[in-house]
Design an enzyme around this catalytic site. Structure first.
Site, PDB file in Angstrom:
ATOM      1  N   HIS A 149       0.632  -1.207   0.350  1.00 55.16           N
ATOM      2  CA  HIS A 149       0.217  -0.190   0.161  1.00 55.16           C
ATOM      3  C   HIS A 149       1.236   0.883  -0.158  1.00 55.16           C
ATOM      4  O   HIS A 149       0.052   2.199  -0.670  1.00 55.16           O
ATOM      5  CB  HIS A 149      -0.986  -0.276   1.046  1.00 55.16           C
ATOM      6  CG  HIS A 149      -1.997  -1.175   1.087  1.00 55.16           C
ATOM      7  ND1 HIS A 149      -2.235  -2.219   1.465  1.00 55.16           N
ATOM      8  CD2 HIS A 149      -2.869  -1.297  -0.202  1.00 55.16           C
ATOM      9  CE1 HIS A 149      -3.350  -2.883   0.971  1.00 55.16           C
ATOM     10  NE2 HIS A 149      -3.822  -2.582  -0.293  1.00 55.16           N
ATOM     11  N   ARG A 205     -11.986   1.838  -2.652  1.00 54.19           N
ATOM     12  CA  ARG A 205     -11.086   1.438  -1.767  1.00 54.19           C
ATOM     13  C   ARG A 205     -12.044   1.521  -0.781  1.00 54.19           C
ATOM     14  O   ARG A 205     -11.616   2.184   0.264  1.00 54.19           O
ATOM     15  CB  ARG A 205     -10.054   0.643  -1.352  1.00 54.19           C
ATOM     16  CG  ARG A 205      -8.951  -0.204  -2.744  1.00 54.19           C
ATOM     17  CD  ARG A 205      -7.783   0.318  -2.100  1.00 54.19           C
ATOM     18  NE  ARG A 205      -7.375  -0.780  -3.474  1.00 54.19           N
ATOM     19  CZ  ARG A 205      -6.507  -0.638  -4.218  1.00 54.19           C
ATOM     20  NH1 ARG A 205      -6.428   0.903  -4.879  1.00 54.19           N
ATOM     21  NH2 ARG A 205      -6.222  -1.091  -4.880  1.00 54.19           N
ATOM     22  N   ARG A 240     -16.445  -0.262  -3.467  1.00 51.95           N
ATOM     23  CA  ARG A 240     -16.498  -1.936  -3.276  1.00 51.95           C
ATOM     24  C   ARG A 240     -16.501  -2.303  -1.982  1.00 51.95           C
ATOM     25  O   ARG A 240     -15.994  -1.201  -1.680  1.00 51.95           O
ATOM     26  CB  ARG A 240     -15.153  -2.172  -3.951  1.00 51.95           C
ATOM     27  CG  ARG A 240     -14.199  -3.770  -3.629  1.00 51.95           C
ATOM     28  CD  ARG A 240     -13.040  -3.621  -4.049  1.00 51.95           C
ATOM     29  NE  ARG A 240     -12.226  -3.655  -2.955  1.00 51.95           N
ATOM     30  CZ  ARG A 240     -11.212  -3.422  -2.709  1.00 51.95           C
ATOM     31  NH1 ARG A 240     -10.720  -4.382  -4.276  1.00 51.95           N
ATOM     32  NH2 ARG A 240      -9.878  -3.178  -2.619  1.00 51.95           N
ATOM     33  N   GLU A 289     -10.332 -11.348  -9.319  1.00 54.44           N
ATOM     34  CA  GLU A 289      -8.885 -11.591  -8.755  1.00 54.44           C
ATOM     35  C   GLU A 289      -8.302 -12.937  -8.592  1.00 54.44           C
ATOM     36  O   GLU A 289      -7.741 -13.095  -7.721  1.00 54.44           O
ATOM     37  CB  GLU A 289      -8.727 -10.376  -7.492  1.00 54.44           C
ATOM     38  CG  GLU A 289      -9.908 -10.397  -6.886  1.00 54.44           C
ATOM     39  CD  GLU A 289      -9.414  -9.258  -5.936  1.00 54.44           C
ATOM     40  OE1 GLU A 289      -8.442  -8.421  -6.048  1.00 54.44           O
ATOM     41  OE2 GLU A 289     -10.683  -9.304  -5.179  1.00 54.44           O
ATOM     42  N   ASN A 325      -4.013  -7.143  -9.177  1.00 50.28           N
ATOM     43  CA  ASN A 325      -3.055  -7.232  -8.194  1.00 50.28           C
ATOM     44  C   ASN A 325      -2.611  -8.963  -7.420  1.00 50.28           C
ATOM     45  O   ASN A 325      -2.024  -9.539  -7.175  1.00 50.28           O
ATOM     46  CB  ASN A 325      -3.685  -6.338  -6.530  1.00 50.28           C
ATOM     47  CG  ASN A 325      -2.982  -4.943  -7.372  1.00 50.28           C
ATOM     48  OD1 ASN A 325      -2.743  -4.427  -8.721  1.00 50.28           O
ATOM     49  ND2 ASN A 325      -3.578  -3.953  -7.064  1.00 50.28           N
ATOM     50  N   ASP A 326      -4.370  -9.189  -7.313  1.00 49.47           N
ATOM     51  CA  ASP A 326      -4.487 -10.243  -6.120  1.00 49.47           C
ATOM     52  C   ASP A 326      -4.480 -11.488  -6.847  1.00 49.47           C
ATOM     53  O   ASP A 326      -3.909 -12.653  -6.614  1.00 49.47           O
ATOM     54  CB  ASP A 326      -6.058 -10.507  -5.213  1.00 49.47           C
ATOM     55  CG  ASP A 326      -5.781  -9.425  -4.629  1.00 49.47           C
ATOM     56  OD1 ASP A 326      -4.655 -10.183  -3.954  1.00 49.47           O
ATOM     57  OD2 ASP A 326      -6.308  -8.464  -4.163  1.00 49.47           O
ATOM     58  N   ARG A 352       2.403 -10.715  -2.946  1.00 47.42           N
ATOM     59  CA  ARG A 352       2.200  -9.445  -2.690  1.00 47.42           C
ATOM     60  C   ARG A 352       3.211  -8.778  -2.253  1.00 47.42           C
ATOM     61  O   ARG A 352       3.431  -7.589  -2.357  1.00 47.42           O
ATOM     62  CB  ARG A 352       0.954  -9.169  -3.464  1.00 47.42           C
ATOM     63  CG  ARG A 352       0.200  -8.838  -2.562  1.00 47.42           C
ATOM     64  CD  ARG A 352      -1.278  -8.343  -3.466  1.00 47.42           C
ATOM     65  NE  ARG A 352      -1.474  -7.031  -2.897  1.00 47.42           N
ATOM     66  CZ  ARG A 352      -2.871  -6.151  -3.199  1.00 47.42           C
ATOM     67  NH1 ARG A 352      -4.066  -7.533  -3.391  1.00 47.42           N
ATOM     68  NH2 ARG A 352      -2.881  -5.108  -3.219  1.00 47.42           N
ATOM     69  N   CYS A 381      -8.548  -3.027 -12.978  1.00 47.32           N
ATOM     70  CA  CYS A 381      -8.266  -2.035 -11.562  1.00 47.32           C
ATOM     71  C   CYS A 381      -7.134  -2.639 -11.090  1.00 47.32           C
ATOM     72  O   CYS A 381      -6.930  -1.549 -10.234  1.00 47.32           O
ATOM     73  CB  CYS A 381      -9.920  -1.264 -10.625  1.00 47.32           C
ATOM     74  SG  CYS A 381      -9.809  -2.990  -9.947  1.00 47.32           S
TER      75      CYS A 381
END
Ligand code: PEP
Ligand code: MG
Length: 753
Positions: A361, A468, A504, A602, A625-626, A636, A673
């Site tokens: 993050h 998010r 989300r 994902e 990402n996932d 990750r 995304c």
């Protein structure tokens, strides 16, 4: 053996310098294995020599003097084979060389093991015996384990220039530290080390001018710590056992001891600030206690650490707060999003951290701030960097410490070019995101970390592709209620209206935990996460859905996105709750329309259920990402495997190609995304595969728009065909970077214009 190994490793890790670490290893290993000699040779590849760096058993004068040629002798043999060599009688071996400078006698039993760090040979650890004997298996594995532990310390020292005498022909400061590119851009500035206030080991060294004043500060801190402990003792006397107060008596003795105070004062006398001098002294004492045979005394090491923390807390009270000069490069073992927020705006030029990777993050935040960042620089000697000039290359993941003049002037030139480039990119703000063959590709913003609505708008975002919602949940001490959530969502939906906004639902678990809702699991990324939690707690989910729906009243620009979907039944359950909430709210407010519902793709299982999912929802949003982490089985956030984590891995590319094609056949809108959507090289691929829209960190929108406006769909599709035949992430990245370079967009993926 395990106990000995553990102790040596602890001591080595606490060593103040490489020299000390090597000295500890050779003497402890010699003692533990009952051998006659233990030595460490490090390899200087440029000079093609193996240099004797430490020995217990050979002549001490031979250290640094003995330099063995590569390609000759047994040490070289270990180096070349990268395997342990275990010989009963070394002189019988054809590669045996007698080295007169090292000692008078010949040794017979020989065991050499390679020192390897991240697949790279660093040198050789050797033990020798006067008598002839082959070493037993457990002795070999003991030495191999020690060498593996030593390798990190050596790489650390090499990169920091501590063992420059090895690097005969290369300048110390031209050697970069390597990490993961966290956020693009280049920066030159001054390192400011940030460390947790109570962590003695993380304190950096810092130069001071006024030694006397610093000694005074230290003495006052000791006085204050002594006062604290005395008060504690008095308070505890009536209720405590003997042992407890004896411990505090020991603390008081230590605070008065010459060996402790004298050492700190001597270190301050060398020009180091009191916290740095304290760190050196505490670690030295810890080493001393750790080396004790008696387990009771060994445990005293922890008391010293505690004492150090107490003195440190008083030093912190009197010391000025850390200053952040213009051009601050924030450096730390771990840099968090809140640390970034503490730096005054405009002062921060770059970020470097030992931990983390490009999808952490902090990397996402650095990108949204447009600040170059390099993460996962595992060999970075954080303690020694404070105040030093550093160069950060956020494209390659390289960091230069006290760089040579030539490097600084080259990066200054690149930084000027970058400024020009970003001025050019700003001009694209009001241009449409349309390919040269006339197809619109909407570019939206990801939001949540810093709920900065105006900056997303100012970067030209055509809406919010991913909000998010967990971040407003994190910044509180309990679950936010319906009204609180309503306020947050309403503000976003209104600010962007009539543009679309995708909220989300809560995606906590994995690496995102709520302080008031702790989840302890062995494998959090495979555990209770995202929609799984929401469905297990319908009361929390219902509140969130109601807040979202109410916030959309009269605006009709809301889409709801479901994270971590693995099975269609999860979608059915979530839809049931959403429809119920809508039904209930409609009774009181007819302007609330049913939002569009989408699923995040994902988890690999979702990829195989696209038709079933498509029958239930309105759109797909691919979370690369996932998806990358789950397809490649690479965490990750784990810097140890960060090099394996790559969204341009052929498997991920092929999965994306199938997914986008299937979604298009099913006539379901599909967007990306994940962080990949903001990577200019990856965008060529996504366009070629037929992606319809992209959602990214707002700061990347201009760069991506430039790509969209420069390549036709047809050109991109041709590139996709070539990429699908490639077998490595490296080859794929090369090909895409070259395509950008050929089109005059190379400045997006490397330093300079
Ligand atoms: C993703 O996984 O790609 C994504 C966008 O979600 P997050 O990074 O929040 O897990
Ligand atoms: Mg995700």
């Amino acid at each position: 053996m395990l106990e000995t190994l553990h102790r040596i490793v602890q001591e080595v890790n606490a060593a103040a310098s490489l020299e000390q670490a090597l000295a500890i290893i050779v003497s402890r290993v010699k003692q533990a294995m009952a051998v006659d000699v233990c030595s460490v040779y490090l390899t200087d590849e440029t000079a093609r020599k193996h240099v004797l760096m430490a020995t217990d058993g050979l002549r001490p004068e031979s250290v640094s003097m003995v330099k063995l040629d590569m390609g000759k002798g047994l040490i070289s043999l270990v180096y070349e084979s990268a395997e342990p060599i275990n010989l009963e009688n070394a002189p019988d071996h054809p590669r045996y060389q007698y080295i007169p400078e090292t000692g008078e006698e010949r040794y017979h039993g020989f065991l050499g093991v390679p020192i390897i760090h991240h697949r790279k040979m660093k040198g050789v650890l050797v033990v020798q015996l006067r008598g002839a004997r082959r070493f037993a298996d457990d002795e070999v594995s003991f030495l191999v384990t020690i060498a593996a532990q030593l390798s990190g310390a050596i790489a650390h020292a090499q990169a920091s220039g501590e063992i420059t005498q090895l690097e005969v022909s290369s300048q110390q400061s031209s050697q970069p530290f390597n990490g993961q590119p966290g956020s693009p851009g280049v920066a030159i500035g001054q390192a400011v080390v940030f460390y947790p206030a109570a962590d003695v080991e993380a304190i950096p060294d810092r130069k001071i001018d006024d030694v006397e004043a610093e000694i005074e500060l230290f003495k006052n801190a000791v006085k204050a710590a002594r006062y604290d402990i005395q008060t504690l003792v008095e308070r505890m006397h009536s209720v405590s056992t003997m042992e407890d107060t004896t411990l505090f008596d020991a603390y008081l003795l230590m605070l008065d001891s010459e060996s402790f105070n004298g050492k700190v004062i001597a270190e301050i006398g060398q020009g180091n600030w009191a916290p740095g001098a304290l760190r050196i002294t505490v670690l030295e004492h810890i080493r001393f206690f750790n080396a004790m045979e008696d387990p009771y005394l060994r445990e005293r090491a922890e008391d010293i650490r505690d004492l150090g923390r107490r003195i440190l807390s008083h030093l912190h009270q009197t010391k000025d707060k850390t200053e952040f000069p213009a051009g601050t490069i924030l450096v730390g073992e771990e840099i968090t999003a809140t640390m970034l927020a503490e730096i005054p705006p405009g002062q921060l030029a770059g970020v470097i951290a030992v931990r983390g990777s490009r999808t952490s993050h902090v990397a996402i935040l650095a990108r949204s701030l447009g600040i170059p960042a390099v993460l996962g620089v595992r060999d970075l000697p954080v303690n020694r960097l404070d105040g030093r000039e550093v160069v950060v290359d956020g494209y390659t993941g390289r960091v230069y410490v006290s760089p040579a003049r030539a490097i600084v002037s080259e990066f200054k030139r690149l930084a000027r070019d970058e400024e020009l480039l970003s001025a050019e990119l700003k001009q694209l703000r009001d241009q449409p995101s349309v390919t040269p063959d006339g197809e619109a590709v909407p570019l939206l913003a990801n939001m949540g970390l810093l709920a900065d609505i105006s900056s997303s708008l100012s970067f030209g975002a055509e809406g919010i592709g991913l909000y998010r919602t967990e971040f407003p949940f994190m910044a509180r001490d309990r679950f936010p209620g319906e009204e609180e959530q309503y306020q947050v969502y309403r503000q976003i939906l209104e600010s962007f209206h009539p543009r679309p906004v995708t909220l989300r639902t809560l995606d906590v678990g994995g690496d995102k935990s709520l302080p008031y809702f702790p989840i302890h699991e062995d494998n959090p990324f495979l555990g209770w996460r995202g929609i799984r939690i929401s469905l297990d707690h319908p009361e929390i989910f219902m509140v969130q859905i109601r807040a979202m729906l109410r916030a959309s009243a009269g605006l009709a620009n809301l889409s709801i996105l479901l994270p971590m979907v693995t099975s269609v039944s999860e979608v059915d359950e979530a839809l049931h709750i959403i429809r119920r909430a809508h039904h209930e709210l409609m009774d009181s407010d007819k302007t609330i329309v049913m939002p569009r519902i989408g699923v995040m793709i994902e988890v690999p299982s979702a990829l195989y259920q696209l038709p079933a999912l498509a029958r239930r929802v309105d759109f797909f949003s691919i979370g690369t990402n996932d998806l990358t982490q789950y397809l490649l089985a690479v965490d990750r956030n784990n810097d140890r495997v960060a090099e394996l984590y790559d969204s341009l891995h052929p498997a991920v590319v092929s999965a994306l190609n199938t997914m986008i094609a299937t979604a298009n056949q099913l006539d379901k809108p599909v967007s990306i995304c994940g962080e990949m959507a903001g990577d200019p090289a990856a965008v060529i691929l996504l366009l070629g595969m037929g992606i319809q829209s992209l959602s990214m960190t707002a700061a990347s929108i201009a760069a991506v728009k430039w790509v969209v406006r420069s390549f036709t769909r047809e050109q991109c599709a041709q590139i996709v065909n070539k990429v699908l035949a490639l077998e490595s992430p490296y080859a794929i990245r090369q090909l895409l970077n070259q395509a950008l370079e050929n089109a005059g967009l190379g400045g997006l993926v490397r330093a300079g214009r």
